[in-house]
Design an enzyme around this catalytic site. Sequence first.
Site, short mmCIF file in Angstrom:
data_model
loop_
_atom_site.label_atom_id
_atom_site.label_comp_id
_atom_site.label_asym_id
_atom_site.label_seq_id
_atom_site.Cartn_x
_atom_site.Cartn_y
_atom_site.Cartn_z
N LEU A 225 -85.59 25.29 85.20
CA LEU A 225 -86.65 25.80 86.07
C LEU A 225 -87.89 24.92 86.03
O LEU A 225 -88.47 24.69 84.96
CB LEU A 225 -87.00 27.24 85.65
CG LEU A 225 -88.08 27.93 86.50
CD1 LEU A 225 -87.61 28.08 87.94
CD2 LEU A 225 -88.42 29.28 85.90
N ASP A 226 -88.30 24.43 87.22
CA ASP A 226 -89.52 23.64 87.38
C ASP A 226 -89.54 22.38 86.52
O ASP A 226 -90.62 21.89 86.16
CB ASP A 226 -90.76 24.49 87.08
CG ASP A 226 -90.98 25.57 88.13
OD1 ASP A 226 -90.60 25.35 89.29
OD2 ASP A 226 -91.52 26.63 87.77
N GLU A 227 -88.38 21.86 86.20
CA GLU A 227 -88.32 20.65 85.38
C GLU A 227 -87.47 19.55 86.03
O GLU A 227 -87.04 18.62 85.37
CB GLU A 227 -87.78 20.98 83.98
CG GLU A 227 -88.71 21.89 83.18
CD GLU A 227 -88.25 22.10 81.75
OE1 GLU A 227 -87.32 21.39 81.32
OE2 GLU A 227 -88.81 22.96 81.06
#
Length: 282
Positions: A225-227
């Site tokens: 997530l979001d990486e």
Amino acid sequence: MVRNSFIVTLSCPDRPGIVHAVSGALLEAGCNISESRQYESRDTGTFFMRVSVETDEPRDALEAALAPVAQAFDMKLGLYNEGERVRTLIMCSKDGRTLNDLLFQQRTGSLPIDVPVIVSNHTDLAPMAEFYGIPFVHLPVTSATKAEAEAKLLALVEEYDVELVVLARYMQILSDDLCRALEGRAINIHHSFLPSFKGAKPYHQAHARGVKIIGATAHYVTADLDEGPIIEQEVIRVDHSKTPEQFVQLGRDVEGRTLSRAVKWHAEHRVLLDGAKTVVFD
């Protein structure tokens, strides 16, 4: 005679002779090189190149000339018609500012995408889609319907021949399976506070902590997530005189600009993946 314009992108293990071989193949296909950018990643030992060319020859002649080079150097090769608009599905929830930025720029021609369909887990932005004359599909998502909704989304990607998916403030976490299915062709935007300010009202959290810089990050979607690999970032300075509401407005403006640039660079085939990072020939 109207000349054909193409963009060639490639990545391969770095070794001597790559530029010479590619240039020779392009010359064989009668190409004139109008722009050429290259980069060697010391971290991964990978060579990257993006070339804009013009030629009187058709696409298949260019493909035939490049094929032996691609095989000899174990290249991941891309060949695109320059200026061709990328078919883009946009996902959104209730906040329409980022969606409106993308649709307005598409309409004015400053963003080289075509948007055949908009998908949302709410109906709030259906009037905006109608204003721009774009089909709107409501796919509500709950824990019980998530798998079914994502299957319908992939069906829409196939039905509309979608090349890129953009999450424009889409407030749902995609499953690992969907992230893998859209690997390298789905872009998300988030505020740069993550992971320090997770959860609801990140700008309010940042205001309470007295931050001096706010910003946004556009990245490819991955199961982490979001990486995912970062495409573009922007920050602006703020101070104690700003209210939480002003933080939100400034942050949304930055998010819109950052996402638009990332989408534009992807659509112009300027972004190449280098493991967990990107090479951006902006």
